[in-house]
Write an enzyme that holds these catalytic residues in place. Sequence first.
Site, PDB file in Angstrom:
ATOM      1  N   CYS A 137      -4.936   4.005  -3.821  1.00  0.00           N
ATOM      2  CA  CYS A 137      -3.844   4.036  -4.900  1.00  0.00           C
ATOM      3  C   CYS A 137      -3.436   3.043  -6.047  1.00  0.00           C
ATOM      4  O   CYS A 137      -4.258   3.054  -7.037  1.00  0.00           O
ATOM      5  CB  CYS A 137      -2.614   4.227  -3.983  1.00  0.00           C
ATOM      6  SG  CYS A 137      -1.122   5.178  -4.679  1.00  0.00           S
ATOM      7  N   HIS A 141      -3.376   7.156   1.286  1.00  0.00           N
ATOM      8  CA  HIS A 141      -2.885   6.122   2.321  1.00  0.00           C
ATOM      9  C   HIS A 141      -2.802   6.762   3.759  1.00  0.00           C
ATOM     10  O   HIS A 141      -3.575   7.997   3.796  1.00  0.00           O
ATOM     11  CB  HIS A 141      -1.462   5.578   2.190  1.00  0.00           C
ATOM     12  CG  HIS A 141      -1.278   5.249   0.821  1.00  0.00           C
ATOM     13  ND1 HIS A 141      -1.586   4.051   0.302  1.00  0.00           N
ATOM     14  CD2 HIS A 141      -0.715   5.876  -0.162  1.00  0.00           C
ATOM     15  CE1 HIS A 141      -0.958   3.775  -0.901  1.00  0.00           C
ATOM     16  NE2 HIS A 141      -0.624   5.001  -1.349  1.00  0.00           N
TER      17      HIS A 141
END
Length: 261
Positions: free
Chosen positions: A95, A196
């Site tokens: 990310c 994630h």
Amino acid sequence: MEYEIRIAHLYPNLMNIYGDRGNLLCLRWRCEARDIGVKVEEIGIGHYFDSESYDLILIGGGQDREQRRIAGDLAEKGERIRAAIERDTPMLAVCGGYQLMGREYRTAAGDVLPGVGVFDAVTVHPGEDARRCIGNVVAESTQVDAPLVGFENHGGRTYLGPAARPLARVTRGNGNNGEDRTEGAVHRNAYGTYLHGSLLPKNPRFADRLIALALEHRYGADAPALSPLDDALELSANVAARALSGRTWRGQAARGGRSSS
Ligand code: GLN
């Protein structure tokens, strides 16, 4: 222990959201279960990054604020990080970390943060009022033989350039930008992703791929084969995650509009 891998964990205190540290715990567990040692060096702002000292590089996610804090330091380390990647050191960048391993990231406030340039990718955040890409993701990757599952929460949209290959193709969720179905990026042994969750515990094949690459980096042809582990729980988590989130890919991010989640 006969074998050992050396992991560089970049900015562990600043770049660690949605349980990204779990990736490190998972790698350690899967190595130690096979009697492979794991040495971790935490590399923060101002610490020297030696391009020849590590077999795996990890960087997790962080919001614009943390990204702004590390950007200058990362740019200073950039050449040595790129050198490590060109020597086939594996990397997992998640990310916010992934965004900064691209060429640049334009934040929600409109500042342009320079990236390391490991991936031919540019990320643009359309602003605080734009819909964020939030939810469960399922993506098919040629790198592993089970779909990748994870959780995404990002405002930035990443667009790959011609020299970048996507890590996976999104079947549920947004991935890089919600428009072209790409998720993440691959360059040599470096992987960038929006997933994630943390990612690796639910994707044990991908975790093992990173471990195998790290061992190969350290030991070359003498790297040991990975003995199989009992992954029944991990794989059932993967299957359960695939069943979550009713929404299939509809390119929602591209249409804009504020998120209600
Ligand atoms: N700040 C970035 C974004 O919102 C990254 C967020 C994250 O790492 N989860 O796009």
